[in-house]
Design an enzyme around this catalytic site. Sequence first.
Site, PDB file in Angstrom:
ATOM      1  N   ASP A   9      58.413  53.457  63.393  1.00  0.00           N
ATOM      2  CA  ASP A   9      58.528  52.002  63.247  1.00  0.00           C
ATOM      3  C   ASP A   9      59.089  51.422  64.543  1.00  0.00           C
ATOM      4  OD1 ASP A   9      58.813  49.401  62.437  1.00  0.00           O
ATOM      5  OD2 ASP A   9      60.250  49.810  60.837  1.00  0.00           O
ATOM      6  N   ASP A 105      52.921  47.538  63.647  1.00  0.00           N
ATOM      7  CA  ASP A 105      53.990  48.226  64.378  1.00  0.00           C
ATOM      8  C   ASP A 105      54.547  49.455  63.679  1.00  0.00           C
ATOM      9  OD1 ASP A 105      55.123  46.767  62.322  1.00  0.00           O
ATOM     10  OD2 ASP A 105      56.907  46.210  63.469  1.00  0.00           O
ATOM     11  N   GLU A 106      53.870  49.952  62.649  1.00  0.00           N
ATOM     12  CA  GLU A 106      54.340  51.122  61.917  1.00  0.00           C
ATOM     13  C   GLU A 106      53.176  52.090  61.705  1.00  0.00           C
ATOM     14  OE1 GLU A 106      56.553  50.301  58.305  1.00  0.00           O
ATOM     15  OE2 GLU A 106      56.749  48.206  58.896  1.00  0.00           O
TER      16      GLU A 106
END
Length: 408
Positions: A9, A105-106
């Site tokens: 993350d 974003d993960e």
Amino acid sequence: MDRVILHCDCNSFFASVELLAHPELREVPVAVGHDGNSRHGIILAKNEAAKKFGIVTAETVWQARRKCPALILLPPHHDRYREYSKKLNEIYGRYTDLVEPFGIDESWLDVTGSLHLFAQSGAELADVIRATVKKELGLTISVGVSYNKIYAKLGSDYKKPDATTVITRENCREIVYPLRATAMIFVGRAAEQQLRSMGICTLGELASADEARLTQVFGKMGQQLRRYAAGEDESPVAPQHEPEQVKSIGNGITFKRDLVTPADLRTGTGYLADEVAARLRAKGLKCTAVQVMIKDTALKSISRQKTLPRETDLASEITEAAVQLVRANWPAGKPIRALTVTAERLVTGPVPCQMGLFAEQETAPPDPRREKLERTMDALRQRYGQTAVAAGSLLGNDLGLEDFHKKD
């Protein structure tokens, strides 16, 4: 043998990417958001310095500036975020072909089969990946390491920024069970309230809850929530290049001024439906239902859906269905602050429909001239840009529809 799953993350992703171009601002409160003087003025992301002032994502810019008058606001650059998201997943792909993005974003990584090539343990590999991302991209990530996807995500959230957390069968009761139920994916505010009414506040309490009782309240998801909390998730990490099944396509906007008149409604709805239809055609899909979400000036919203007589990818038909939904469920003349039009129940081919008893009851076929027109508009926009051709109703409008496209 347990799997080794990582959840990576990126810390304060939007803000971190923006600060790559503004290194002098790293230690001062910075947020990413739209112009605070407009009605779109919300915080999209914030750096660690801004978090210390209690600034949270999705609050208005003016609220954030009341907490921190010195807050520096940077405009968003979504093309950069997509670029860095791609770079992040390319780095992850060096260590395994099982990389499943979860948002921009993960990502989850299943390194069970490749771990021995790079490290002695999942924690060691997580540290290697963190160092690589920091060196090559200038970004920091937090990594959770566990034997299932749910616990790996809990691990990446457990300690931030730039940290590795390992959750095993041996320490999960110590780390996971004391956490609030909302720490787990799929438990939002409404679900938390329902769980609280059942006397369930922590993940440990959820893990030991009665499945039958949970099913009564949450349906099939109740059983799943208990199993997630107990670490019984067995869902696989899907390869990132595996095609993602699109379930809906929507477009929404907060208007520069409220929609009040029938002409306002048709202009705003047509604008949203036009892009929804274009995206359907680009993916070779059609919808069999349309949903609208309407928000008033007090920020209260309703959602309504209707089934279409046949599948469609035409803006004219989606517009008509959406306008009918609004008219049937919203008082005439009551201001509309924001509107979202979503194509639902997507299909790739014709859907059988029951014939009517009389000819006039049969579903009319799509207008071939309209189909040709909308596909011609697609081609013109692809060649000359999104604003190359538009409906005449958009000319000179004061609703803020000149070039605003928000994709869901």
